[in-house]
Design a protein around this motif. Sequence first.
Motif, PDB file in Angstrom:
ATOM      1  N   VAL A 123       0.759  -1.145  -0.037  1.00 22.01           N
ATOM      2  CA  VAL A 123       0.055  -0.004  -0.034  1.00 22.01           C
ATOM      3  C   VAL A 123       0.943   1.141   0.031  1.00 22.01           C
ATOM      4  O   VAL A 123       0.748   2.301  -0.579  1.00 22.01           O
ATOM      5  N   THR A 124       1.959   1.062   0.775  1.00 27.36           N
ATOM      6  CA  THR A 124       2.989   2.348   0.839  1.00 27.36           C
ATOM      7  C   THR A 124       3.517   2.346  -0.632  1.00 27.36           C
ATOM      8  O   THR A 124       3.786   3.750  -0.979  1.00 27.36           O
ATOM      9  N   LYS A 125       3.839   1.363  -1.256  1.00 32.94           N
ATOM     10  CA  LYS A 125       4.459   1.582  -2.536  1.00 32.94           C
ATOM     11  C   LYS A 125       3.549   2.289  -3.606  1.00 32.94           C
ATOM     12  O   LYS A 125       3.968   3.015  -4.019  1.00 32.94           O
ATOM     13  N   PHE A 126       2.243   1.757  -3.415  1.00 35.95           N
ATOM     14  CA  PHE A 126       1.317   2.156  -4.415  1.00 35.95           C
ATOM     15  C   PHE A 126       0.916   3.808  -3.982  1.00 35.95           C
ATOM     16  O   PHE A 126       0.856   4.847  -5.040  1.00 35.95           O
ATOM     17  N   ARG A 127       1.137   4.173  -2.935  1.00 40.72           N
ATOM     18  CA  ARG A 127       0.901   5.708  -2.342  1.00 40.72           C
ATOM     19  C   ARG A 127       2.026   6.383  -2.691  1.00 40.72           C
ATOM     20  O   ARG A 127       1.968   7.655  -3.385  1.00 40.72           O
ATOM     21  N   ASP A 128       3.129   5.813  -2.910  1.00 42.08           N
ATOM     22  CA  ASP A 128       4.544   6.452  -3.525  1.00 42.08           C
ATOM     23  C   ASP A 128       4.366   6.722  -4.780  1.00 42.08           C
ATOM     24  O   ASP A 128       4.654   7.629  -5.411  1.00 42.08           O
TER      25      ASP A 128
END
Length: 172
Positions: A89-94
């Motif tokens: 999820v953090t990667k997608f936000r980034d």
Amino acid sequence: MEVEEMEDEGPSLQWEPPHCEDLQLELQDSLCLESSAPVENVFVDKKAVDKLTEGLLAHYLPDLQNSKRALQELTQNQLILLDTLDQEVTKFRDCNTLLDLNSLFTEAKVYHNKLVNIRKEMIMLHEKTTKLKKRALKLQQQKQKEALEKEQQRDKELERERQLIAKPAKRT
């Protein structure tokens, strides 16, 4: 670490054998519930109860311990999956943030080009106004010069007319 905390919080799966008196009371209660006939006091041998308890434990305890281990392993795997999911999820936000940054940089580039064009246009307009001011000054000086020349010409003509006008002679 979290698995150990979860073990402390929840009920323990390790089963401790009940005391003999508790077993006797439970057996009496269950006998009373199962039969509708009046129950006589049944006395059970303590050794028999201990052996039955040991047999029951020997039969169910390994399965319960295996189940406990399986549940702990599942809990650990769930925690790992949750961490992995959080990272994704953090990667997608980034990625979304990077896309936003790219669009901002593109927009900034467009506005920078507009500013450069406006600056060039302002410089060109400044040069034109400077040239126009110089030309206007030259024209003004030329008109002043012409006006001065006309004034001098008029003065010359007036002087000439005065000289041409006959002068009466003085009587002496």
